[in-house]
Design an enzyme around this catalytic site. Structure first.
Site, PDB file in Angstrom:
ATOM      1  N   HIS A 100     -10.206  76.155  47.673  1.00  0.00           N
ATOM      2  CA  HIS A 100      -9.427  76.432  48.888  1.00  0.00           C
ATOM      3  C   HIS A 100      -9.358  77.954  49.025  1.00  0.00           C
ATOM      4  O   HIS A 100      -9.274  78.664  48.014  1.00  0.00           O
ATOM      5  CB  HIS A 100      -7.976  75.976  48.784  1.00  0.00           C
ATOM      6  CG  HIS A 100      -7.756  74.514  48.578  1.00  0.00           C
ATOM      7  ND1 HIS A 100      -7.735  73.943  47.344  1.00  0.00           N
ATOM      8  CD2 HIS A 100      -7.498  73.516  49.456  1.00  0.00           C
ATOM      9  CE1 HIS A 100      -7.483  72.635  47.469  1.00  0.00           C
ATOM     10  NE2 HIS A 100      -7.339  72.361  48.740  1.00  0.00           N
ATOM     11  N   ASP A 103      -6.690  79.457  46.885  1.00  0.00           N
ATOM     12  CA  ASP A 103      -6.820  79.405  45.414  1.00  0.00           C
ATOM     13  C   ASP A 103      -7.488  80.656  44.895  1.00  0.00           C
ATOM     14  O   ASP A 103      -7.163  81.133  43.812  1.00  0.00           O
ATOM     15  CB  ASP A 103      -7.779  78.306  44.902  1.00  0.00           C
ATOM     16  CG  ASP A 103      -7.542  76.945  45.468  1.00  0.00           C
ATOM     17  OD1 ASP A 103      -6.385  76.640  45.756  1.00  0.00           O
ATOM     18  OD2 ASP A 103      -8.537  76.204  45.603  1.00  0.00           O
TER      19      ASP A 103
HETATM   20  C1  XUL Z   1      -5.088  66.514  47.539  1.00  0.00           C
HETATM   21  C2  XUL Z   1      -6.512  66.747  47.384  1.00  0.00           C
HETATM   22  C3  XUL Z   1      -7.004  68.079  47.801  1.00  0.00           C
HETATM   23  C4  XUL Z   1      -8.312  68.065  48.498  1.00  0.00           C
HETATM   24  C5  XUL Z   1      -8.730  69.406  49.047  1.00  0.00           C
HETATM   25  O1  XUL Z   1      -4.643  65.305  47.056  1.00  0.00           O
HETATM   26  O2  XUL Z   1      -7.241  65.899  46.906  1.00  0.00           O
HETATM   27  O3  XUL Z   1      -7.025  68.905  46.697  1.00  0.00           O
HETATM   28  O4  XUL Z   1      -9.328  67.625  47.661  1.00  0.00           O
HETATM   29  O5  XUL Z   1      -7.785  69.970  49.873  1.00  0.00           O
END
Ligand code: XUL
Ligand code: CO
Length: 436
Positions: A100, A103
C-alpha cells in the site's frame, strides 16, 4: 546494514531435509504439468504485515521491535526498511511483493507532502528491484486508515473525500506503473455501511462505479496495462461491505459495465468470513473468467474475524491448486501472502519460518493437485454423473432445442425418471486421500 546475517539464500533440499531454513517441497525450477513451480505459484510477500506489522492488537502494545526500524515516521527510516525488505525477498527467493502507498512511505501533513515522501521511497524501491530482480505484483492505495475515510472513500457522503481518494489512487497508480506493477488492487476497506438510516445505497454504489471508471480512464492515459483487481471481503470493517464476496463483486462489475477491466483477488480468510470456502470463491470467479490473483492466508475455525494466518494446511492448498490447474492457472496474478505472524512470534527469523512454511504448503498442494488431476477413477465418476447430458434428450436440451411444451410431452411419455445413481461422496473422499 545486513538485517538477517544468520540467513543465506533459502534453497530446495527435498522432503528429507531437517533444515528449518530450506524448502522441502518448493523447487522453483522443477517442471510440473508443463510449467516451472516458480511460474505456477508466483509467490509474493506483502509489505504491510511483513515490514509494518508490529504485533499490536486492540488489547496491547507492539511486541515485535525490529532492530532495523527506529520507530519514527521519517523518510530515512522508510528507506532503511526498503533495503531490509529486499534483503528478505532476495534471501527467500520470492519473485514478487505487494504494497500500500502508506506502508512504504509516511503520510505527510498534506497530500503534496505525502506524494513527495512516496517519490523518495519509490526511487529506492526501483533501485532495489533492479538490483535483485524482484518484481512488483501489485500496488494499492490505503483508503481506510486515515479518519477522513471513516464513512468510505469512493462511497463517502462527502464529495471532497471522493476527490481526495481519487488523487491518492492517481498517484499510487503512477508509482505502480513506474515500478512495473503487474496488477493494481482495490480492497474497499471502508466501502460499505453500518445502517440504512444514514445511507443512500444506490448513490454510494453509483459513486463506487464512477471511481473505478475513472481509474480505467487514467490507466489508459498513462499507458498502465496492469490488471485491475477487486478484493472481496464481507463484514469487516463495516457491517455490510459492498464487495462482500465473489458473486457480489462480479454482479457489481457487470451492472456497471466494468467486467472487461477487472478481475478478482480472492483471499482465503475473506472467503471463509463470507461463509464460503476458498475453493468455492475461486471456482465461482474462474468459471466466469474473473479469477485474477490470490491473497494466501487462512483464518481460524474458532474465531470469526480476519486472523490472516500463514497457510499450512495441505488440504487447503491442494484445493486451491486444483482449481487453478483446472482453469489455466494464474496469469498476471500471484500467490500473495497476505498473512501475519502471531503476536507472540517476535523474532525476525520467524518471518522466514512463516514464509517458507507457506511456500512449501502451496508447493506441496501443487504436487498433490497435479496428481489428483491425473486420477482417472475420480475423473470417471464425475463424467459418469453427467452422462445423461451427452446423448438424446440431455444433449438436445443443452443445444436449446426444447421448450416447456416439448419437455412436458417427453415427461408424460417417459414416465417417472429412473432413480438417481449414488453421489459416491465417501468413495471420492477416499480416492482423494490416496494422493496425500
Ligand atoms: C484486508 C486486506 C488488505 C488488502 C489490500 O483484509 O486483505 O490488506 O489485501 O488492501
Ligand atoms: Co488481502
Amino acid at each position: 546494514m545486513v538485517a538477517f546475517p544468520e540467513v543465506r539464500r533459502i534453497e530446495y533440499e527435498g522432503p528429507q531435509s531437517r533444515n528449518p531454513l530450506a524448502f522441502r517441497w518448493y523447487n522453483p525450477d522443477e517442471v510440473i504439468a508443463g510449467k516451472s513451480m516458480r511460474d505456477h505459484l508466483r509467490f509474493s510477500v506483502v509489505y504491510w504485515h511483513t515490514f509494518r506489522g508490529t504485533g499490536s492488537d486492540p488489547f496491547g502494545a507492539p511486541t515485535m521491535v525490529r532492530p532495523w526500524d527506529d520507530g519514527s515516521d521519517s523518510v530515512a527510516n522508510a528507506i532503511q526498511r526498503v533495503r531490509v525488505a529486499f534483503e528478505f525477498f532476495e534471501k527467500l527467493g520470492c519473485p514478487y511483493y505487494a504494497f500500500h502507498d502508506r506502508d512504504v512511505a509516511p503520510e505527510g501533513a498534506t497530500l503534496a507532502d505525502s506524494n513527495r515522501s512516496l517519490d523518495a521511497v519509490v526511487a529506492v524501491m526501483k533501485e532495489e528491484q533492479q538490483r535483485t530482480g524482484v518484481r512488483l505484483l501489485w500496488g494499492t492505495a490505503n483508503l481506510f486508515s486515515d479518519p477522513r475515510y471513516m464513512h468510505g472513500a469512493a462511497t463517502s457522503p462527502n464529495a471532497d473525500v471522493f476527490a481526495h481518494a481519487a488523487a491518492q489512487v492517481k498517484k499510487c497508480m503512477e508509482v505502480t506503473h513506474e515500478l512495473g506493477g503487474e496488477n493494481y488492487v482495490f480492497w474497499g476497506g471502508r466501502e460499505g455501511y453500518q445502517n440504512l438510516l444514514n445511507t443512500d445505497l444506490k448513490r454510494e454504489l453509483d459513486h463506487l462505479a464512477a471511481f473505478f471508471h475513472l481509474a480505467v480512464d487514467y490507466a489508459k492515459k498513462i499507458g498502465f496495462h496492469g490488471q485491475f483487481l477487486i478484493e472481496p471481503k464481507p463484514k469487516e470493517p463495516t457491517k455490510h461491505q459492498y464487495d462482500s464476496d465473489a458473486a457480489a463483486c462480479i454482479n457489481f462489475l457487470r451492472t456497471y459495465g466494468l467486467t472487461d477491466h477487472f478481475r478478482l483477488n480472492i483471499e482465503t480468510n475473506h472467503a471463509t468470513l463470507a461463509g464460503h470456502t476458498m475453493q468455492h470463491e475461486l471456482e465461482y470467479a474462474a468459471i466466469q473468467g474473473m479469477l485474477g490473483s490470490i491473497d494466501a492466508n487462512t483464518g481460524d475455525l474458532l474465531l470469526g474475524w480476519d486472523t490472516d494466518q500463514f497457510p499450512t494446511n495441505i488440504y487447503l492448498t491442494t484445493e486451491i491448486m486444483l482449481t487453478l490447474l483446472r482453469h489455466g492457472g494464474l496469469k498476471t496474478g500471484g500467490t500473495n501472502f497476505d498473512a501475519k505472524l502471531r503476536r507472540e512470534s517476535t523474532d525476525p527469523i520467524d518471518l522466514f519460518y512463516a514464509h517458507i512454511g507457506g511456500m512449501d504448503a502451496f508447493a506441496r498442494g501443487l504436487r498433490i493437485a497435479n496428481s489428483i488431476q491425473g486420477d482417472d477413477q475420480i475423473r470417471q465418476i464425475l463424467a459418469d454423473r453427467y452422462a445423461s447430458w451427452n446423448v438424446g434428450m440431455g444433449s438436445e436440451i443443452e443445444a436449446r432445442k426444447h421448450d416447456f411444451k416439448s419437455l412436458e410431452q417427453y415427461a408424460l411419455q417417459k414416465g417417472n425418471p429412473a432413480p438417481n445413481q449414488s453421489g459416491r461422496q465417501e468413495l471420492l473422499e477416499n480416492l482423494l486421500n490416496r494422493h496425500f
